[in-house]
Design a protein around this motif. Structure first.
Motif, PDB file in Angstrom:
ATOM      1  N   ARG A   1       0.873  -1.162   0.000  1.00  0.00           N
ATOM      2  CA  ARG A   1       0.000   0.000   0.000  1.00  0.00           C
ATOM      3  C   ARG A   1       0.916   1.220   0.000  1.00  0.00           C
ATOM      4  NH1 ARG A   1      -5.250   0.444   0.310  1.00  0.00           N
ATOM      5  NH2 ARG A   1      -6.198   2.439   0.936  1.00  0.00           N
ATOM      6  N   TYR A   2       0.651   2.124  -0.914  1.00  0.00           N
ATOM      7  CA  TYR A   2       1.505   3.288  -1.105  1.00  0.00           C
ATOM      8  C   TYR A   2       0.834   4.529  -0.526  1.00  0.00           C
ATOM      9  CZ  TYR A   2       4.748   0.730  -4.029  1.00  0.00           C
ATOM     10  OH  TYR A   2       5.697  -0.159  -4.483  1.00  0.00           O
ATOM     11  N   TYR A   3       1.629   5.291   0.211  1.00  0.00           N
ATOM     12  CA  TYR A   3       1.130   6.475   0.892  1.00  0.00           C
ATOM     13  C   TYR A   3       1.888   7.720   0.447  1.00  0.00           C
ATOM     14  CZ  TYR A   3      -0.956   3.106   4.131  1.00  0.00           C
ATOM     15  OH  TYR A   3      -1.677   2.077   4.679  1.00  0.00           O
ATOM     16  N   CYS A   4       1.137   8.764   0.260  1.00  0.00           N
ATOM     17  CA  CYS A   4       1.688  10.083   0.011  1.00  0.00           C
ATOM     18  C   CYS A   4       1.803  10.797   1.366  1.00  0.00           C
ATOM     19  CB  CYS A   4       0.722  10.821  -0.916  1.00  0.00           C
ATOM     20  SG  CYS A   4       1.019  12.558  -1.157  1.00  0.00           S
ATOM     21  N   ALA A   5       2.866  11.559   1.557  1.00  0.00           N
ATOM     22  CA  ALA A   5       3.059  12.244   2.835  1.00  0.00           C
ATOM     23  C   ALA A   5       3.713  13.595   2.602  1.00  0.00           C
ATOM     24  CB  ALA A   5       3.915  11.395   3.761  1.00  0.00           C
ATOM     25  N   GLY A   6       3.439  14.519   3.500  1.00  0.00           N
ATOM     26  CA  GLY A   6       4.002  15.853   3.389  1.00  0.00           C
ATOM     27  C   GLY A   6       4.644  16.290   4.691  1.00  0.00           C
ATOM     28  N   THR A   7       5.683  17.099   4.575  1.00  0.00           N
ATOM     29  CA  THR A   7       6.357  17.617   5.750  1.00  0.00           C
ATOM     30  C   THR A   7       6.801  19.049   5.527  1.00  0.00           C
ATOM     31  OG1 THR A   7       8.225  17.341   7.257  1.00  0.00           O
ATOM     32  CG2 THR A   7       8.584  16.703   4.974  1.00  0.00           C
ATOM     33  N   GLY A   8       6.728  19.806   6.612  1.00  0.00           N
ATOM     34  CA  GLY A   8       7.211  21.173   6.559  1.00  0.00           C
ATOM     35  C   GLY A   8       8.680  21.246   6.946  1.00  0.00           C
ATOM     36  N   ARG A   9       9.285  20.097   7.209  1.00  0.00           N
ATOM     37  CA  ARG A   9      10.691  20.078   7.607  1.00  0.00           C
ATOM     38  C   ARG A   9      11.589  20.115   6.385  1.00  0.00           C
ATOM     39  NH1 ARG A   9      11.245  16.206  12.916  1.00  0.00           N
ATOM     40  NH2 ARG A   9       9.438  17.006  14.037  1.00  0.00           N
ATOM     41  N   ARG A  10      12.850  20.096   6.622  1.00  0.00           N
ATOM     42  CA  ARG A  10      13.809  20.251   5.555  1.00  0.00           C
ATOM     43  C   ARG A  10      13.810  19.050   4.632  1.00  0.00           C
ATOM     44  NH1 ARG A  10      19.685  20.675   8.006  1.00  0.00           N
ATOM     45  NH2 ARG A  10      20.192  20.461   5.813  1.00  0.00           N
ATOM     46  N   TYR A  11      14.197  19.286   3.406  1.00  0.00           N
ATOM     47  CA  TYR A  11      14.299  18.276   2.363  1.00  0.00           C
ATOM     48  C   TYR A  11      15.303  17.201   2.743  1.00  0.00           C
ATOM     49  CZ  TYR A  11      15.991  16.517  -2.170  1.00  0.00           C
ATOM     50  OH  TYR A  11      16.389  15.731  -3.212  1.00  0.00           O
ATOM     51  N   GLY A  12      14.956  15.964   2.420  1.00  0.00           N
ATOM     52  CA  GLY A  12      15.909  14.882   2.570  1.00  0.00           C
ATOM     53  C   GLY A  12      15.537  13.823   3.577  1.00  0.00           C
ATOM     54  N   SER A  13      14.473  14.054   4.325  1.00  0.00           N
ATOM     55  CA  SER A  13      14.103  13.074   5.329  1.00  0.00           C
ATOM     56  C   SER A  13      13.539  11.812   4.704  1.00  0.00           C
ATOM     57  CB  SER A  13      13.077  13.666   6.298  1.00  0.00           C
ATOM     58  OG  SER A  13      12.642  12.680   7.204  1.00  0.00           O
ATOM     59  N   THR A  14      13.915  10.685   5.256  1.00  0.00           N
ATOM     60  CA  THR A  14      13.372   9.395   4.831  1.00  0.00           C
ATOM     61  C   THR A  14      12.589   8.731   5.954  1.00  0.00           C
ATOM     62  OG1 THR A  14      15.351   8.189   5.480  1.00  0.00           O
ATOM     63  CG2 THR A  14      15.283   9.040   3.231  1.00  0.00           C
ATOM     64  N   SER A  15      12.448   9.431   7.055  1.00  0.00           N
ATOM     65  CA  SER A  15      11.737   8.887   8.215  1.00  0.00           C
ATOM     66  C   SER A  15      10.278   9.298   8.203  1.00  0.00           C
ATOM     67  CB  SER A  15      12.388   9.397   9.499  1.00  0.00           C
ATOM     68  OG  SER A  15      11.604   9.046  10.624  1.00  0.00           O
ATOM     69  N   GLY A  16       9.415   8.315   8.307  1.00  0.00           N
ATOM     70  CA  GLY A  16       7.999   8.624   8.333  1.00  0.00           C
ATOM     71  C   GLY A  16       7.615   9.535   9.490  1.00  0.00           C
ATOM     72  N   GLY A  17       8.367   9.465  10.572  1.00  0.00           N
ATOM     73  CA  GLY A  17       8.083  10.297  11.731  1.00  0.00           C
ATOM     74  C   GLY A  17       8.252  11.781  11.475  1.00  0.00           C
ATOM     75  N   ASP A  18       8.981  12.130  10.429  1.00  0.00           N
ATOM     76  CA  ASP A  18       9.188  13.533  10.089  1.00  0.00           C
ATOM     77  C   ASP A  18       8.055  14.096   9.234  1.00  0.00           C
ATOM     78  OD1 ASP A  18      12.806  13.223   9.737  1.00  0.00           O
ATOM     79  OD2 ASP A  18      11.563  13.757  11.469  1.00  0.00           O
ATOM     80  N   PHE A  19       7.173  13.229   8.764  1.00  0.00           N
ATOM     81  CA  PHE A  19       6.084  13.663   7.897  1.00  0.00           C
ATOM     82  C   PHE A  19       4.797  13.729   8.712  1.00  0.00           C
ATOM     83  CE2 PHE A  19       7.839  13.566   3.564  1.00  0.00           C
ATOM     84  CZ  PHE A  19       9.088  13.026   3.829  1.00  0.00           C
ATOM     85  N   GLY A  20       4.194  14.908   8.742  1.00  0.00           N
ATOM     86  CA  GLY A  20       3.034  15.107   9.593  1.00  0.00           C
ATOM     87  C   GLY A  20       1.703  14.921   8.911  1.00  0.00           C
ATOM     88  N   SER A  21       1.702  14.893   7.585  1.00  0.00           N
ATOM     89  CA  SER A  21       0.457  14.758   6.838  1.00  0.00           C
ATOM     90  C   SER A  21       0.521  13.503   5.980  1.00  0.00           C
ATOM     91  CB  SER A  21       0.240  15.982   5.944  1.00  0.00           C
ATOM     92  OG  SER A  21       0.152  17.162   6.713  1.00  0.00           O
ATOM     93  N   TRP A  22      -0.548  12.726   6.025  1.00  0.00           N
ATOM     94  CA  TRP A  22      -0.588  11.450   5.323  1.00  0.00           C
ATOM     95  C   TRP A  22      -1.924  11.264   4.617  1.00  0.00           C
ATOM     96  CZ3 TRP A  22       3.465   7.943   5.224  1.00  0.00           C
ATOM     97  CH2 TRP A  22       4.541   8.239   6.070  1.00  0.00           C
ATOM     98  N   GLY A  23      -1.850  10.582   3.470  1.00  0.00           N
ATOM     99  CA  GLY A  23      -3.070  10.167   2.797  1.00  0.00           C
ATOM    100  C   GLY A  23      -3.519   8.804   3.316  1.00  0.00           C
ATOM    101  N   GLN A  24      -4.601   8.307   2.751  1.00  0.00           N
ATOM    102  CA  GLN A  24      -5.153   7.028   3.199  1.00  0.00           C
ATOM    103  C   GLN A  24      -4.477   5.845   2.506  1.00  0.00           C
ATOM    104  OE1 GLN A  24      -6.458   8.828   0.840  1.00  0.00           O
ATOM    105  NE2 GLN A  24      -6.937   7.347  -0.769  1.00  0.00           N
ATOM    106  N   GLY A  25      -3.729   6.123   1.459  1.00  0.00           N
ATOM    107  CA  GLY A  25      -3.017   5.069   0.763  1.00  0.00           C
ATOM    108  C   GLY A  25      -3.783   4.507  -0.423  1.00  0.00           C
ATOM    109  N   THR A  26      -3.030   3.897  -1.321  1.00  0.00           N
ATOM    110  CA  THR A  26      -3.614   3.218  -2.478  1.00  0.00           C
ATOM    111  C   THR A  26      -2.841   1.921  -2.698  1.00  0.00           C
ATOM    112  OG1 THR A  26      -4.284   3.485  -4.800  1.00  0.00           O
ATOM    113  CG2 THR A  26      -2.182   4.452  -4.166  1.00  0.00           C
ATOM    114  N   GLN A  27      -3.571   0.848  -2.993  1.00  0.00           N
ATOM    115  CA  GLN A  27      -2.957  -0.472  -3.083  1.00  0.00           C
ATOM    116  C   GLN A  27      -2.350  -0.700  -4.470  1.00  0.00           C
ATOM    117  OE1 GLN A  27      -2.539  -2.775  -0.659  1.00  0.00           O
ATOM    118  NE2 GLN A  27      -1.446  -4.105  -2.101  1.00  0.00           N
ATOM    119  N   VAL A  28      -1.124  -1.214  -4.460  1.00  0.00           N
ATOM    120  CA  VAL A  28      -0.447  -1.619  -5.689  1.00  0.00           C
ATOM    121  C   VAL A  28      -0.105  -3.097  -5.546  1.00  0.00           C
ATOM    122  CG1 VAL A  28       1.636  -1.376  -7.075  1.00  0.00           C
ATOM    123  CG2 VAL A  28       0.489   0.661  -6.183  1.00  0.00           C
ATOM    124  N   THR A  29      -0.562  -3.891  -6.509  1.00  0.00           N
ATOM    125  CA  THR A  29      -0.284  -5.319  -6.505  1.00  0.00           C
ATOM    126  C   THR A  29       0.383  -5.692  -7.819  1.00  0.00           C
ATOM    127  OG1 THR A  29      -2.207  -5.737  -5.091  1.00  0.00           O
ATOM    128  CG2 THR A  29      -1.248  -7.621  -6.259  1.00  0.00           C
TER     129      THR A  29
END
Length: 124
Positions: free
Chosen positions: A93-121
């Motif tokens: 399941r793929y999720y889009c996420a947004g963060t107001g923090r600096r570019y380059g983060s790969t940690s989900g904890g740094d992203f404060g906004s999330w979508g509901q996801g879409t399934q890819v099989t």
């Protein structure tokens, strides 16, 4: 925070392509570094790719580098994930996420906004 809605998932054969899209409901979309994450059943969520505020810079997980491309259109408040040469191990399941923090983060904890996801099989 910003509301995010993904679309474009589905079932595809190995070697095929899919394009995911994420629409953001905010007037300040260009203030958010955007990212894509995925989570397969029984596995931890993992970073896929990210894009800078302007869209000029992108960064990717090694597992998708050269196959996936992240892009954004700040005029339309959208971010996309083009996935080529898909493999069964890309199934998640793929999720889009947004963060107001600096570019380059790969940690989900740094992203404060999330979508509901879409399934890819991806079938073999």
């Amino acid at each position: 925070q910003v509301q995010l809605v993904e679309s474009g998932g589905g079932l595809v054969q190995a070697g095929g392509s899919l394009r995911l899209s994420c629409a953001a409901s905010t007037r300040t979309f260009s203030n958010y570094v955007m990212g894509w994450f995925r989570q397969a059943p029984g596995k931890e969520r993992e970073f896929v790719g990210g894009i800078s505020l302007s869209g000029m810079n992108t960064y990717y997980a090694d597992s998708v580098k050269g196959r996936f491309t992240v892009s954004r259109d700040n005029a339309k408040n959208t971010v996309a994930l083009q996935m080529n040469r898909l493999k069964p191990e890309d199934t998640a399941r793929y999720y889009c996420a947004g963060t107001g923090r600096r570019y380059g983060s790969t940690s989900g904890g740094d992203f404060g906004s999330w979508g509901q996801g879409t399934q890819v099989t991806v079938s073999s």
